[in-house]
Design a protein around this motif. Structure first.
Motif, short mmCIF file in Angstrom:
data_model
loop_
_atom_site.label_atom_id
_atom_site.label_comp_id
_atom_site.label_asym_id
_atom_site.label_seq_id
_atom_site.Cartn_x
_atom_site.Cartn_y
_atom_site.Cartn_z
N ASP A 1 113.76 22.33 46.60
CA ASP A 1 114.17 22.27 48.09
C ASP A 1 115.16 21.57 48.52
OD1 ASP A 1 111.62 23.56 49.48
OD2 ASP A 1 110.62 21.80 48.30
N THR A 2 115.71 21.85 49.77
CA THR A 2 116.93 20.99 50.20
C THR A 2 116.36 19.75 50.77
OG1 THR A 2 118.13 23.15 51.04
CG2 THR A 2 118.54 20.92 51.93
N LEU A 3 116.99 18.63 50.30
CA LEU A 3 116.40 17.42 50.66
C LEU A 3 117.21 16.71 51.46
CD1 LEU A 3 115.37 16.07 47.15
CD2 LEU A 3 113.91 17.09 48.62
N ILE A 4 116.75 15.97 52.60
CA ILE A 4 117.49 15.06 53.59
C ILE A 4 117.14 13.64 53.40
CG2 ILE A 4 117.58 14.61 55.82
CD1 ILE A 4 116.88 17.47 56.58
N GLU A 5 118.19 12.86 53.08
CA GLU A 5 118.08 11.57 52.89
C GLU A 5 117.67 10.69 54.23
OE1 GLU A 5 120.28 7.70 51.10
OE2 GLU A 5 121.32 9.45 50.51
N MET A 6 116.76 9.95 54.06
CA MET A 6 116.27 9.11 55.34
C MET A 6 116.69 7.51 55.22
SD MET A 6 114.62 11.60 57.06
CE MET A 6 113.42 10.64 58.21
N PRO A 7 117.77 7.11 55.69
CA PRO A 7 118.21 5.80 55.40
C PRO A 7 117.35 4.86 56.36
CG PRO A 7 119.69 7.11 56.69
CD PRO A 7 118.88 8.08 56.25
N PRO A 8 117.29 3.65 55.98
CA PRO A 8 116.48 2.72 56.69
C PRO A 8 116.73 2.83 58.36
CG PRO A 8 117.47 1.56 55.01
CD PRO A 8 118.09 2.85 55.10
N SER A 9 117.99 2.93 59.03
CA SER A 9 118.06 3.15 60.48
C SER A 9 117.37 4.28 60.94
CB SER A 9 119.66 2.92 60.62
OG SER A 9 120.26 4.14 59.79
N LEU A 10 117.67 5.65 60.23
CA LEU A 10 116.85 6.66 60.70
C LEU A 10 115.49 6.40 60.60
CD1 LEU A 10 117.06 9.51 61.47
CD2 LEU A 10 117.13 10.32 59.28
N GLN B 1 113.48 -1.96 51.62
CA GLN B 1 114.92 -1.93 51.14
C GLN B 1 115.22 -1.48 49.75
OE1 GLN B 1 117.05 -1.97 53.60
NE2 GLN B 1 115.83 -2.67 55.35
N HIS B 2 114.13 -1.62 49.07
CA HIS B 2 114.52 -1.24 47.33
C HIS B 2 114.09 0.12 47.10
CE1 HIS B 2 115.51 -5.59 46.77
NE2 HIS B 2 114.48 -5.82 47.20
N LYS B 3 113.86 0.90 48.31
CA LYS B 3 113.39 2.32 47.92
C LYS B 3 114.45 3.19 48.38
CE LYS B 3 109.43 1.15 45.94
NZ LYS B 3 109.17 1.35 44.44
N LEU B 4 114.55 4.40 47.79
CA LEU B 4 115.22 5.68 48.27
C LEU B 4 114.09 6.59 49.01
CD1 LEU B 4 117.81 7.19 48.77
CD2 LEU B 4 117.40 8.12 46.37
N TYR B 5 114.59 7.04 50.24
CA TYR B 5 113.45 7.76 50.90
C TYR B 5 114.19 9.19 51.16
CZ TYR B 5 111.26 3.42 51.92
OH TYR B 5 110.32 2.27 51.69
N LEU B 6 113.45 10.44 50.85
CA LEU B 6 114.07 11.64 50.96
C LEU B 6 112.90 12.39 51.61
CD1 LEU B 6 115.38 12.26 47.50
CD2 LEU B 6 116.91 11.90 49.76
N HIS C 1 122.29 9.88 63.98
CA HIS C 1 122.22 10.70 62.49
C HIS C 1 121.92 12.27 63.05
CE1 HIS C 1 121.66 7.16 60.00
NE2 HIS C 1 120.87 6.66 61.21
N VAL C 2 122.51 13.08 62.11
CA VAL C 2 122.49 14.68 62.67
C VAL C 2 121.51 15.22 61.26
CG1 VAL C 2 123.75 16.78 62.71
CG2 VAL C 2 124.55 14.98 63.74
N LEU C 3 120.69 15.97 61.64
CA LEU C 3 119.90 16.26 60.34
C LEU C 3 119.75 17.98 60.63
CD1 LEU C 3 116.56 14.06 60.87
CD2 LEU C 3 118.78 13.59 59.69
N GLN C 4 119.93 18.49 59.48
CA GLN C 4 119.79 20.07 59.40
C GLN C 4 118.29 20.58 59.14
OE1 GLN C 4 122.03 23.06 57.02
NE2 GLN C 4 122.91 23.25 58.74
N VAL C 5 117.33 20.90 59.71
CA VAL C 5 116.20 21.02 59.35
C VAL C 5 115.85 22.44 59.14
CG1 VAL C 5 115.43 18.93 60.24
CG2 VAL C 5 115.08 20.96 61.59
N SER C 6 114.78 23.08 58.57
CA SER C 6 114.61 24.54 58.50
C SER C 6 113.21 24.76 59.23
CB SER C 6 114.44 24.88 57.00
OG SER C 6 113.99 25.97 56.84
N SER C 7 113.03 25.53 60.03
CA SER C 7 111.66 26.02 60.75
C SER C 7 111.61 27.45 60.90
CB SER C 7 111.71 25.15 62.02
OG SER C 7 110.58 25.27 62.97
N GLU C 8 110.40 27.90 61.13
CA GLU C 8 110.16 29.20 61.12
C GLU C 8 110.19 29.42 62.87
OE1 GLU C 8 106.34 30.63 59.79
OE2 GLU C 8 106.69 30.29 57.89
N GLU C 9 110.01 28.41 63.61
CA GLU C 9 110.13 28.37 65.09
C GLU C 9 111.45 27.76 65.44
OE1 GLU C 9 106.76 26.92 66.99
OE2 GLU C 9 105.32 28.15 65.80
N LYS C 10 112.20 28.36 66.51
CA LYS C 10 113.35 27.78 67.27
C LYS C 10 112.92 26.94 68.43
CE LYS C 10 117.55 29.33 69.17
NZ LYS C 10 118.45 30.70 69.61
#
Length: 333
Positions: free
Chosen positions: A236-245, A255-260, A299-308
Motif C-alpha cells: 500500500d501507499t503509506l502516510i507517515e504520522m509525525p507526533p504533531s499530526l 516518541q521512540h516509535k514510528l507511526y504510519l 500537514h497535507v495528506l493525500q488519502v485514497s477513498s471510494e467517495e469524494k
C-alpha cells in the motif's frame, strides 16, 4: 521438507556487493512461494543459487533433505531436478513449439507423449507445429512453463513471469499458471517485485532487502503484521504520522516509535476512534478511487477513498487497529 537453506552467503565484485547475506529458510513440498523484493534485493541471486546457476560462498542448500550446494560441493544444475522459467521465456525461435518442449527430454522414448500431455495441460493442443513468433506472449509463457515441467522437476522457479504482459493478460495468465501448478503438485517459487502477483499466487511470501530475508509469512500475515515499513510499503501507499499530526487527532504518542497509516484507511465525516477537522484542497479520480489532498493543521495528506467529499470542510478519522507502529530507525527493536 522440499527445500532447506542454511546460512547462505553470496557476494560479487570481490565481496564488494553482498547479494545474499546469511539467508536461512525452509519451503514445504506442494506449496507455492514468492520471493518478493525490489531490484537488487537478492531474490534473483538466491533463485540462481537454488537452481545451480551460481555457487554460494558459504552455507548449504538441501533439496528433499539431499545436499545440492555448499561452499565445497556443487551439484550441476542439470542434475538438480529443478525447472527454471526465465523472465523472457528463452524459447528457441528456430524450433517448433513441440521441439521447444522436447528440449530437456530429447533422450526419452516417450517424449512425444510427454509433449502431447504438456500441451494438453496448458490448453494449447494442436500448437506443436507452430513457432514461438506465431503465438502470443501469454502463450509463449505457457510454453516456457510446459518445457520446464516436462522433465517432472521437484521444484520450479519462475523469474518475473508476468512482467512483460499488460494488466488484463497478467491477471488471466496468473490464474492459468497457478491452476497448472496446482494440477501438477510441483513446488514453485515466483521471483517478483510485484506484490499483487505475490499475494495472488502464493501460500507464503519471503520478502528480501539488501540481500537479507526480512520476513517470511502468509500473504495475510504479511499484510496485517509487517515487521517493517519496507514490508508494509510493498502492499500500500503509506502516510507517515509525525507526533504533531497524531496529537491533532488526540492520539498519545510514544516518541521512540514510528507511526504510519495506509492512505486508504482514513474515513470522512464518520467518527472512527481518532478524528479531527480537515480542509479538502483538491481531488482527482484514479480508477475506482479518488486521491484527495486534505490539510490537517500544517500537514497535507493525500488519502485514497471510494467517495469524494461533498464539501471543503470535513472531519477525517481513522481506527487505532489500522495504525502501523514500528521502532524508529535509530531505536533498538
Amino acid at each position: 521438507m522440499l527445500l532447506t537453506i542454511n546460512h547462505l552467503y553470496k557476494s560479487f565484485n570481490r565481496e564488494k556487493v553482498q547479494a545474499v547475506y546469511d539467508t536461512s529458510l525452509q519451503l514445504e513440498a506442494g506449496k507455492t512461494y514468492a520471493f518478493l523484493g525490489e531490484s537488487g534485493s537478492g531474490k534473483t541471486t538466491l533463485a540462481r543459487l537454488i537452481a545451480g546457476l551460481e555457487r554460494p560462498d558459504r552455507g548449504e542448500i538441501y533439496l528433499n533433505e539431499r545436499l545440492i550446494s555448499s561452499e565445497s560441493y556443487h551439484l550441476p544444475a542439470e542434475k538438480r531436478a529443478i525447472g527454471f522459467v526465465f523472465q523472457h521465456y528463452a524459447l528457441f525461435p528456430h524450433l517448433t513449439i513441440a521441439k521447444n518442449i522436447e528440449y530437456g527430454i530429447s533422450a526419452r522414448p516417450d517424449k512425444r507423449k510427454v509433449v502431447e500431455d504438456m500441451l494438453s495441460l496448458i490448453s494449447l493442443e494442436g500448437y506443436g507445429k507452430r513457432y514461438p513468433h506465431e503465438i502470443s506472449g501469454g502463450q509463449q509463457q505457457r510454453i516456457a512453463l510446459a518445457r520446464a515441467l516436462a522433465p517432472k522437476p521437484r521444484l520450479i522457479l519462475l523469474d518475473e513471469p508476468f512482467s512483460n504482459l499488460d494488466s488484463n493478460l497478467r491477471q488471466e495468465l496468473r490464474t492459468e499458471v497457478f491452476t497448472i501448478l496446482q494440477k501438477t503438485g510441483v513446488g514453485a517459487i515466483f521471483i517478483t517485485h510485484n506484490s499483487e502477483d505475490a499475494m495472488a499466487i502464493s501460500d507464503e511470501i519471503a520478502v528480501f532487502k539488501d540481500g537479507r530475508l526480512v520476513q517470511k509469512a502468509t500473504p495475510e500475515e504479511l499484510y496485517e503484521h509487517p515487521v517493517s515499513p519496507y514490508v508494509a510499503g510493498f502492499f500500500d501507499t503509506l502516510i507517515e504520522m509525525p507526533p504533531s499530526l497524531l496529537s491533532s487527532f488526540g492520539y498519545q504518542v510514544n516518541q521512540h516509535k514510528l507511526y504510519l497509516i495506509r492512505n486508504h484507511d482514513f474515513h470522512f465525516n464518520g467518527f472512527k476512534e481518532f478524528s479531527t477537522d480537515a480542509t479538502v484542497i483538491s481531488s482527482s479520480r484514479v480508477g475506482r478511487n479518488y486521491l484527495i489532498d486534505v490539510k490537517v493543521g500544517e500537514h497535507v495528506l493525500q488519502v485514497s477513498s471510494e467517495e469524494k467529499p461533498d464539501q471543503s470542510e470535513i472531519s477525517i478519522s481513522w481506527r487505532e487497529r489500522d495504525l502501523l507502529v514500528f521502532p524508529k530507525p535509530d531505536q533498538p527493536v
